[in-house]
Scaffold this motif. Structure first.
Motif, PDB file in Angstrom:
ATOM      1  N   UNK A 190      48.435  43.082  27.079  1.00 23.66           N
ATOM      2  CA  UNK A 190      48.866  42.192  28.172  1.00 23.66           C
ATOM      3  C   UNK A 190      48.158  42.598  29.455  1.00 23.66           C
ATOM      4  N   UNK A 191      47.911  43.905  29.556  1.00 30.63           N
ATOM      5  CA  UNK A 191      47.337  44.455  30.785  1.00 30.63           C
ATOM      6  C   UNK A 191      46.598  45.747  30.452  1.00 30.63           C
ATOM      7  N   UNK A 192      45.406  45.907  30.990  1.00 30.89           N
ATOM      8  CA  UNK A 192      44.706  47.190  30.845  1.00 30.89           C
ATOM      9  C   UNK A 192      44.020  47.540  32.154  1.00 30.89           C
ATOM     10  N   UNK A 193      44.174  48.794  32.522  1.00 29.31           N
ATOM     11  CA  UNK A 193      43.424  49.302  33.676  1.00 29.31           C
ATOM     12  C   UNK A 193      42.500  50.391  33.123  1.00 29.31           C
ATOM     13  N   UNK A 194      41.245  50.363  33.546  1.00 32.77           N
ATOM     14  CA  UNK A 194      40.336  51.435  33.127  1.00 32.77           C
ATOM     15  C   UNK A 194      39.841  52.146  34.380  1.00 32.77           C
ATOM     16  N   UNK A 195      39.983  53.457  34.379  1.00 31.34           N
ATOM     17  CA  UNK A 195      39.451  54.261  35.485  1.00 31.34           C
ATOM     18  C   UNK A 195      38.189  54.972  35.024  1.00 31.34           C
ATOM     19  N   UNK A 196      37.145  54.881  35.829  1.00 30.33           N
ATOM     20  CA  UNK A 196      35.888  55.565  35.518  1.00 30.33           C
ATOM     21  C   UNK A 196      35.612  56.621  36.575  1.00 30.33           C
ATOM     22  N   UNK A 252      40.825  46.188  36.375  1.00 26.75           N
ATOM     23  CA  UNK A 252      42.136  45.790  35.870  1.00 26.75           C
ATOM     24  C   UNK A 252      41.953  44.435  35.228  1.00 26.75           C
ATOM     25  N   UNK A 253      42.348  44.329  33.970  1.00 24.78           N
ATOM     26  CA  UNK A 253      42.234  43.043  33.286  1.00 24.78           C
ATOM     27  C   UNK A 253      43.586  42.692  32.685  1.00 24.78           C
ATOM     28  N   UNK A 254      43.929  41.418  32.719  1.00 22.20           N
ATOM     29  CA  UNK A 254      45.230  41.036  32.171  1.00 22.20           C
ATOM     30  C   UNK A 254      45.286  39.566  31.813  1.00 22.20           C
ATOM     31  N   UNK A 255      45.919  39.315  30.669  1.00 24.30           N
ATOM     32  CA  UNK A 255      46.256  37.934  30.318  1.00 24.30           C
ATOM     33  C   UNK A 255      47.775  37.810  30.175  1.00 24.30           C
ATOM     34  N   UNK A 256      48.450  38.948  30.424  1.00 31.32           N
ATOM     35  CA  UNK A 256      49.898  38.931  30.373  1.00 31.32           C
ATOM     36  C   UNK A 256      50.477  39.529  31.641  1.00 31.32           C
ATOM     37  N   UNK A 257      49.707  39.506  32.701  1.00 29.76           N
ATOM     38  CA  UNK A 257      50.163  39.990  34.012  1.00 29.76           C
ATOM     39  C   UNK A 257      49.264  39.348  35.056  1.00 29.76           C
ATOM     40  N   UNK A 258      49.735  39.304  36.282  1.00 30.08           N
ATOM     41  CA  UNK A 258      48.962  38.629  37.327  1.00 30.08           C
ATOM     42  C   UNK A 258      48.746  39.555  38.514  1.00 30.08           C
ATOM     43  N   UNK A 259      47.532  39.540  39.043  1.00 33.77           N
ATOM     44  CA  UNK A 259      47.238  40.302  40.265  1.00 33.77           C
ATOM     45  C   UNK A 259      46.173  39.543  41.042  1.00 33.77           C
ATOM     46  N   UNK A 260      45.912  39.967  42.255  1.00 37.12           N
ATOM     47  CA  UNK A 260      44.886  39.325  43.083  1.00 37.12           C
ATOM     48  C   UNK A 260      43.506  39.615  42.479  1.00 37.12           C
ATOM     49  N   UNK A 261      42.782  38.588  42.130  1.00 34.20           N
ATOM     50  CA  UNK A 261      41.499  38.762  41.438  1.00 34.20           C
ATOM     51  C   UNK A 261      40.357  39.014  42.391  1.00 34.20           C
ATOM     52  N   UNK A 262      40.384  40.176  43.044  1.00 32.07           N
ATOM     53  CA  UNK A 262      39.337  40.439  44.030  1.00 32.07           C
ATOM     54  C   UNK A 262      38.426  41.575  43.590  1.00 32.07           C
ATOM     55  N   UNK A 263      37.288  41.639  44.248  1.00 33.16           N
ATOM     56  CA  UNK A 263      36.336  42.722  43.985  1.00 33.16           C
ATOM     57  C   UNK A 263      36.101  43.436  45.314  1.00 33.16           C
ATOM     58  N   UNK A 264      36.245  44.754  45.291  1.00 37.50           N
ATOM     59  CA  UNK A 264      35.999  45.528  46.508  1.00 37.50           C
ATOM     60  C   UNK A 264      35.039  46.668  46.193  1.00 37.50           C
ATOM     61  N   UNK A 265      33.956  46.690  46.945  1.00 42.60           N
ATOM     62  CA  UNK A 265      32.971  47.763  46.762  1.00 42.60           C
ATOM     63  C   UNK A 265      32.981  48.582  48.041  1.00 42.60           C
ATOM     64  N   UNK A 266      33.440  49.811  47.932  1.00 44.21           N
ATOM     65  CA  UNK A 266      33.580  50.639  49.127  1.00 44.21           C
ATOM     66  C   UNK A 266      32.376  51.559  49.291  1.00 44.21           C
ATOM     67  N   UNK A 267      31.922  51.688  50.528  1.00 47.33           N
ATOM     68  CA  UNK A 267      30.783  52.551  50.809  1.00 47.33           C
ATOM     69  C   UNK A 267      31.065  53.462  51.978  1.00 47.33           C
ATOM     70  N   UNK A 268      30.128  54.360  52.268  1.00 44.90           N
ATOM     71  CA  UNK A 268      30.350  55.330  53.338  1.00 44.90           C
ATOM     72  C   UNK A 268      30.235  54.704  54.727  1.00 44.90           C
TER      73      UNK A 268
END
Ligand code: CTP
Length: 446
Positions: free
Chosen positions: A331-337, A347-363
């Motif tokens: 239903x939901x999987x989070x993978x940390x690398x 974070x991927x889910x077909x049985x849960x809902x979250x804000x579908x955003x992409x954030x790339x953080x830099x210095x």
């Protein structure tokens, strides 16, 4: 000296173009030809050019008619050019009659009669079409068929559907349970069967000498994926991993900015892809026909992680909530690398809902892509000082699918792989799916 300017795409230069250029030149003493850039054409919905900007410019140069060639890159550039270059006459073919009257304020506007009976579209249409057969019946198939209609030079011949009752039906399309018959009538296959079947279907198609565009993951293990690419290479066939997001111009640009140092050194990538629409959590749903969250979403979510940090991560952990473990439906999987110089999470889910955003953080700042980032036409580069923030917008038609089909058709035609998803990334995605399937480094949540 009377300066004349004219604009066009000039794809596969034909005598209609040459007649136009000759007459344009005859209107004055000096002819400037504006050739549309590939990006500008893309933003105008012209995605079918067979020739690149450089090839189109070279063809015009060769006619010897133009005194100067410039590139047209944006809407509204004509006024800038006319002023900047002191143009006296603007001219185009009569198919544009009336469209450029507003330029009368800046110079004389002349519409020259268009040459009947020839156009780039017709020249392109004369080329043999790439015949594609579809394998599988997932809902997404209808989008693919719709988008293929925008791509000149491809034709969907039919769908191999062993269980005709599955999935939506597209009217007027051949659905057959006879694979061999379809195979004999196509040059290529687009594979959209259930993920566990991708490897088998792709291998079968390649063995039969057919090019393949396959939804991601291409296989269930890295080894199988490697084997497929090796098979394609040995047979001089194209194998492309179909992740439509890779073909969005905005996505491509933000990737370049992230890798080019616009936000300093990248320290983290966080990508979220969820949807409840597919109904895996609805009571009574036949889960055996569904793609799990990992296969449905992880390839897209992993794309920015692997394209920015590469595929040599030090460590990864899955956090999974299963909907049905026997059917391998999460239903939901989070993978940390963890990478040597940064971290990432999807974070991927077909049985849960979250804000579908992409954030790339830099210095120095971060890139923010609002939901749904995987079909993005917009992103922001943000800094500590908000006055330095920048917003970027790039036209996206058909969620990237039609550009992906164009890339596939061009790759087949030229024999060069033009996939925006590299083989290494394709393999790394299969590897992640493999480890998920084997519950490696997985912490389950209830
Ligand atoms: N043109 C012309 N006679 C033709 C085709 C084009 O006079 N038979 C002119 C157009 O009016 C324009 C210029 O050539 O001023 C460049 O046209 P372009 O759009 O590049 O060529 P088309 O053949 O019209 O391309 P397409 O079929 O993709 O629309």
């Amino acid at each position: 000296m009377v300066k004349v300017i004219t604009y066009g795409t000039y794809d596969m230069l034909h005598y209609g173009h040459i007649r136009l250029l000759d007459r344009a030149k005859a209107l004055g003493d000096y002819l400037i030809v504006g050739v549309t850039s590939d990006d500008y054409d893309k933003s105008r919905g012209k995605i079918n050019n067979q020739q690149s900007l450089m090839e189109r410019i070279a063809a015009i140069k060769e006619t010897g008619i133009a005194d100067e060639i410039i590139v047209e890159e944006y809407e509204g550039q004509k006024i800038d050019d006319i002023r900047r270059l002191n143009v006296d006459i603007f001219t185009v073919g009569s198919d544009w009659a009336g469209c450029f009257d507003y330029l009368n304020e800046f110079c004389r506007v002349v519409y020259l009669p268009r040459t009947e009976g020839v156009s780039s579209s017709e020249v392109r249409a004369e080329k043999r079409k790439l015949k594609i057969g579809l394998v599988g019946t997932a809902v997404f198939l209808t989008k693919f068929i719709k988008e293929s209609k925008y791509v000149n030079g491809v034709e969907i011949v039919g769908v191999y559907a062993p269980h005709p009752g599955d999935g939506p039906k597209v009217p007027d399309l051949l659905y057959t349970d006879n694979y061999d018959e379809l195979r004999d009538n196509v040059d290529a296959f687009y594979i959209i069967s259930k993920p566990e079947k991708h490897y088998g279907h792709t291998k079968k198609a390649l063995m039969a000498g057919k090019h393949v565009l396959c939804e991601s993951p291409v296989a269930y293990t890295k080894e199988q994926c490697k084997e497929l690419y090796a098979l394609a290479a040995a047979k001089n066939l194209i194998l492309m991993d179909a992740i439509k997001t890779a073909y969005s111009t905005a996505y491509e640009r933000l990737l370049l900015m992230a890798k080019g140092g616009k936000i300093g050194k990248v320290v983290s990538v966080d990508a979220v892809c969820t949807s409840l629409r597919d109904g895996i959590s609805i009571e009574g749903t036949d889960l055996s026909k569904k793609w799990n969250s990992m296969c449905g979403w992880a390839p897209a979510a992993l794309l920015p992680v692997f394209q920015i940090f590469g595929t040599d991560y030090r460590n990864k952990v899955f956090y999974t909530k299963f909907q049905n473990k026997d059917e391998n439906i999460d239903a939901f999987t989070k993978i940390d690398f963890v990478y040597p110089s940064g971290v990432a999470s999807v974070k991927v889910a077909k049985g849960a809902k979250a804000e579908g955003e992409l954030i790339i953080a830099g210095t120095k700042g971060y890139i923010y892509v609002p939901a749904p980032w995987w079909k993005t036409d917009y992103f922001e580069v943000r800094y500590e000082n908000p006055e330095e923030n920048k917003r970027f917008f790039y036209q996206l038609d058909g969620e990237g699918i039609r550009y992906e089909i164009v890339a596939f058709a061009k790759a087949v035609e030229s024999g060069r792989n033009m996939s925006y998803v590299s083989e290494v990334i394709s393999e790394a995605i299969c590897d992640v799916i493999d480890e998920f399937n084997n519950r490696k480094n997985m912490i389950e949540i209830d």
